[in-house]
Design a protein around this motif. Structure first.
Motif, PDB file in Angstrom:
ATOM      1  N   LYS A  31      -3.283   4.006   7.623  1.00 45.18           N
ATOM      2  CA  LYS A  31      -4.196   2.860   7.553  1.00 45.18           C
ATOM      3  C   LYS A  31      -4.149   2.221   6.159  1.00 45.18           C
ATOM      4  O   LYS A  31      -4.191   0.995   6.034  1.00 45.18           O
ATOM      5  N   PHE A  32      -4.037   3.051   5.126  1.00 43.02           N
ATOM      6  CA  PHE A  32      -3.938   2.536   3.765  1.00 43.02           C
ATOM      7  C   PHE A  32      -2.634   1.755   3.592  1.00 43.02           C
ATOM      8  O   PHE A  32      -2.625   0.677   2.993  1.00 43.02           O
ATOM      9  N   MET A  33      -1.531   2.295   4.120  1.00 42.86           N
ATOM     10  CA  MET A  33      -0.242   1.601   4.031  1.00 42.86           C
ATOM     11  C   MET A  33      -0.282   0.286   4.820  1.00 42.86           C
ATOM     12  O   MET A  33       0.275  -0.726   4.382  1.00 42.86           O
ATOM     13  N   SER A  38      -0.782  -5.652   4.761  1.00 42.84           N
ATOM     14  CA  SER A  38      -1.520  -6.861   5.130  1.00 42.84           C
ATOM     15  C   SER A  38      -1.909  -7.700   3.913  1.00 42.84           C
ATOM     16  O   SER A  38      -2.059  -8.912   4.039  1.00 42.84           O
ATOM     17  N   VAL A  39      -2.056  -7.086   2.770  1.00 47.76           N
ATOM     18  CA  VAL A  39      -2.414  -7.843   1.566  1.00 47.76           C
ATOM     19  C   VAL A  39      -1.186  -8.200   0.739  1.00 47.76           C
ATOM     20  O   VAL A  39      -1.322  -8.720  -0.369  1.00 47.76           O
ATOM     21  N   GLU A  40      -0.007  -7.938   1.249  1.00 49.61           N
ATOM     22  CA  GLU A  40       1.237  -8.257   0.554  1.00 49.61           C
ATOM     23  C   GLU A  40       1.322  -9.743   0.226  1.00 49.61           C
ATOM     24  O   GLU A  40       1.787 -10.126  -0.842  1.00 49.61           O
ATOM     25  N   GLN A  41       0.847 -10.579   1.119  1.00 47.08           N
ATOM     26  CA  GLN A  41       0.925 -12.015   0.896  1.00 47.08           C
ATOM     27  C   GLN A  41       0.060 -12.474  -0.274  1.00 47.08           C
ATOM     28  O   GLN A  41       0.300 -13.519  -0.857  1.00 47.08           O
ATOM     29  N   PHE A  42      -0.960 -11.696  -0.621  1.00 54.59           N
ATOM     30  CA  PHE A  42      -1.844 -12.069  -1.725  1.00 54.59           C
ATOM     31  C   PHE A  42      -1.387 -11.489  -3.058  1.00 54.59           C
ATOM     32  O   PHE A  42      -2.027 -11.705  -4.083  1.00 54.59           O
TER      33      PHE A  42
END
Length: 150
Positions: A31-33, A38-42
C-alpha cells in the motif's frame, strides 16, 4: 523504566501494527509503494529521502542538545549540594568562633580592636556565603566575582 517510555511505546505500536496487518490481511508495504506510485506525478517521492536525512540529523541534534542540558543540570545539582555542604561547615565554624568571641569578651584586658576585627571577618565571610548562595548563573566568572572583596 521511565527512561525508555518512548521506546516501549514505539515497540507496542509496532507490534500492534504488525498484528493488525496479519489479522486484517493488510499488506502495508504494498500500500505504501502504491501510494508512492500515485504521488509520482507530484514529484513528492524525491523529497522522501532528503526528508528522512533531515529527520535523522534532527534526531541526532536533539539528542546532543538533550545530553548537554542533562550535563548542565547535573553540574548545577552538584554545585548546589557542594555549596549547601560548604555553607553548613562554615556556619558551624562561625558558631564555634562565637564561643571564642564570648570568651574573649569576658576576658579582662582583651583588645577591643581585635574583637572589632573579628566581627568584620565574620561579617565578610557571611556576606560571601550569601553571595555564593544567591548566584543566578553558575560559571567561573560569576563565582569568582561573587566572593571578591569590595
Amino acid at each position: 523504566m521511565n527512561k525508555y517510555k518512548l521506546t516501549l511505546f514505539g515497540l507496542a505500536l509496532s507490534i500492534f501494527i504488525y498484528l493488525s496487518s496479519i489479522f486484517l490481511e493488510l499488506d502495508l508495504f504494498e500500500k505504501f509503494m502504491a501510494f508512492l506510485s500515485s504521488v509520482e506525478q507530484f514529484e513528492i517521492d524525491e523529497m522522501i529521502i532528503p526528508f528522512l536525512i533531515f529527520v535523522v540529523f534532527l534526531f541526532i541534534d536533539t539528542f546532543r542538545i538533550n545530553k548537554k542540558v542533562e550535563m548542565e543540570s547535573a553540574k548545577l545539582n552538584i554545585y548546589k549540594a557542594m555549596l549547601s555542604s560548604s555553607h553548613h561547615i562554615l556556619n558551624n565554624f562561625i558558631y564555634q568562633m562565637d564561643i571564642f568571641k564570648l570568651t574573649a569578651e569576658d576576658t579582662p584586658g582583651f583588645d577591643a580592636k581585635v574583637l572589632a576585627f573579628y566581627e568584620d571577618i565574620i561579617s565578610n565571610a557571611s556576606e560571601q556565603i550569601n553571595s555564593l548562595s544567591n548566584l543566578t548563573t553558575i560559571d567561573e566568572f560569576s563565582i569568582r566575582t561573587s566572593v571578591m572583596s569590595d
